[in-house]
Design a protein around this motif. Structure first.
Motif, PDB file in Angstrom:
ATOM      1  N   PRO A 198       0.808  -1.226   0.000  1.00 61.96           N
ATOM      2  CA  PRO A 198       0.000   0.000   0.000  1.00 61.96           C
ATOM      3  C   PRO A 198       0.839   1.273   0.000  1.00 61.96           C
ATOM      4  O   PRO A 198       0.413   2.293  -0.536  1.00 61.96           O
ATOM      5  N   MET A 199       2.036   1.208   0.598  1.00 65.79           N
ATOM      6  CA  MET A 199       2.892   2.398   0.616  1.00 65.79           C
ATOM      7  C   MET A 199       3.367   2.767  -0.779  1.00 65.79           C
ATOM      8  O   MET A 199       3.694   3.921  -1.046  1.00 65.79           O
ATOM      9  N   VAL A 200       3.401   1.800  -1.686  1.00 66.48           N
ATOM     10  CA  VAL A 200       3.800   2.069  -3.069  1.00 66.48           C
ATOM     11  C   VAL A 200       2.582   2.401  -3.928  1.00 66.48           C
ATOM     12  O   VAL A 200       2.618   3.334  -4.738  1.00 66.48           O
ATOM     13  N   LEU A 201       1.489   1.658  -3.762  1.00 63.59           N
ATOM     14  CA  LEU A 201       0.336   1.812  -4.649  1.00 63.59           C
ATOM     15  C   LEU A 201      -0.507   3.047  -4.360  1.00 63.59           C
ATOM     16  O   LEU A 201      -0.929   3.742  -5.288  1.00 63.59           O
ATOM     17  N   ILE A 202      -0.777   3.340  -3.103  1.00 68.02           N
ATOM     18  CA  ILE A 202      -1.709   4.423  -2.778  1.00 68.02           C
ATOM     19  C   ILE A 202      -1.218   5.787  -3.268  1.00 68.02           C
ATOM     20  O   ILE A 202      -1.983   6.525  -3.888  1.00 68.02           O
ATOM     21  N   PRO A 203       0.041   6.187  -3.049  1.00 67.34           N
ATOM     22  CA  PRO A 203       0.463   7.482  -3.595  1.00 67.34           C
ATOM     23  C   PRO A 203       0.457   7.530  -5.120  1.00 67.34           C
ATOM     24  O   PRO A 203       0.310   8.585  -5.719  1.00 67.34           O
ATOM     25  N   SER A 204       0.595   6.379  -5.751  1.00 66.60           N
ATOM     26  CA  SER A 204       0.641   6.355  -7.208  1.00 66.60           C
ATOM     27  C   SER A 204      -0.730   6.530  -7.841  1.00 66.60           C
ATOM     28  O   SER A 204      -0.851   7.151  -8.888  1.00 66.60           O
ATOM     29  N   ILE A 205      -1.778   5.985  -7.208  1.00 68.08           N
ATOM     30  CA  ILE A 205      -3.093   5.996  -7.858  1.00 68.08           C
ATOM     31  C   ILE A 205      -4.101   6.917  -7.180  1.00 68.08           C
ATOM     32  O   ILE A 205      -5.200   7.079  -7.683  1.00 68.08           O
ATOM     33  N   SER A 206      -3.752   7.525  -6.065  1.00 71.21           N
ATOM     34  CA  SER A 206      -4.739   8.329  -5.341  1.00 71.21           C
ATOM     35  C   SER A 206      -4.930   9.696  -5.971  1.00 71.21           C
ATOM     36  O   SER A 206      -4.049  10.215  -6.639  1.00 71.21           O
ATOM     37  N   ASN A 207      -6.104  10.254  -5.743  1.00 73.48           N
ATOM     38  CA  ASN A 207      -6.433  11.626  -6.120  1.00 73.48           C
ATOM     39  C   ASN A 207      -6.539  11.849  -7.626  1.00 73.48           C
ATOM     40  O   ASN A 207      -6.423  12.964  -8.088  1.00 73.48           O
ATOM     41  N   ASN A 208      -6.726  10.802  -8.406  1.00 74.85           N
ATOM     42  CA  ASN A 208      -6.919  10.953  -9.845  1.00 74.85           C
ATOM     43  C   ASN A 208      -8.388  11.195 -10.138  1.00 74.85           C
ATOM     44  O   ASN A 208      -9.258  10.592  -9.529  1.00 74.85           O
ATOM     45  N   HIS A 209      -8.644  12.080 -11.093  1.00 73.12           N
ATOM     46  CA  HIS A 209     -10.014  12.386 -11.486  1.00 73.12           C
ATOM     47  C   HIS A 209     -10.104  12.354 -13.014  1.00 73.12           C
ATOM     48  O   HIS A 209     -10.068  13.394 -13.672  1.00 73.12           O
ATOM     49  N   PRO A 210     -10.206  11.147 -13.628  1.00 73.68           N
ATOM     50  CA  PRO A 210     -10.283  11.081 -15.085  1.00 73.68           C
ATOM     51  C   PRO A 210     -11.627  11.569 -15.610  1.00 73.68           C
ATOM     52  O   PRO A 210     -12.641  11.519 -14.924  1.00 73.68           O
ATOM     53  N   MET A 211     -11.610  12.040 -16.844  1.00 71.70           N
ATOM     54  CA  MET A 211     -12.768  12.670 -17.464  1.00 71.70           C
ATOM     55  C   MET A 211     -13.962  11.726 -17.572  1.00 71.70           C
ATOM     56  O   MET A 211     -15.102  12.152 -17.449  1.00 71.70           O
ATOM     57  N   GLN A 212     -13.727  10.428 -17.790  1.00 72.41           N
ATOM     58  CA  GLN A 212     -14.859   9.521 -17.952  1.00 72.41           C
ATOM     59  C   GLN A 212     -15.610   9.286 -16.644  1.00 72.41           C
ATOM     60  O   GLN A 212     -16.750   8.835 -16.664  1.00 72.41           O
TER      61      GLN A 212
END
Length: 150
Positions: free
Chosen positions: A127-141
């Motif tokens: 989780p220490m590697v994955l969460i900062p990488s994928i968090s807070n993204n807001h894609p258009m779809q």
């Protein structure tokens, strides 16, 4: 003294009642909304393949200005809110998580207790590697972008 206080109160009330511009991000499959105040840090990917990062200002109801370039809301394909804390802390979490995964993988093969300890390092590191990488993204779809002027 009374007049000075009234003058100060009047000037303060003018500053407080100024217009507030907010970038509104609404999730399409629910009614959840996020409001990002003007002059906050964001990262924006456009349809042209360009990437902009920095503090933004709102130009009008259809566009924002970031890195001194005008970006239309309809041209944005993905947006990520970037705080100063996240900018500093995310690489640190990724590095420590990677070290935990490597240490866990190295100790898994050492025996029964090594497998238990190594497995816990791996579970804590992922989780220490994955969460900062994928968090807070807001894609258009998944999200709708708009501007609200209060």
């Amino acid at each position: 003294m009374k007049y000075l206080f009234l003058l100060f109160f009047f000037l303060f009330s003018i500053c407080v009642s100024s217009q507030n511009k907010v970038l509104v991000i609404q999730q399409l499959n629910s009614k959840f909304t996020k409001e990002i105040n003007e002059n906050k840090r964001i990262k924006v990917w456009t349809k042209d393949g360009e990437k902009f990062y920095g503090r933004f200002t709102i130009k009008d109801s259809t566009s924002i200005i970031i890195e001194e370039k005008v970006v239309l809301l309809e041209d944005i394909i993905k947006m990520k809110k970037k705080s100063l804390f996240g900018t500093i802390a995310n690489p640190i979490f990724i590095v420590y998580g990677s070290f935990a995964i490597i240490a866990g993988a190295a100790t898994v093969g050492t025996g029964a207790w090594g497998a238990l300890i190594g497995g816990s390092f791996i579970v804590a590191g992922i989780p220490m590697v994955l969460i900062p990488s994928i968090s807070n993204n807001h894609p258009m779809q998944d999200w709708k972008y708009s501007i609200k002027i209060e």
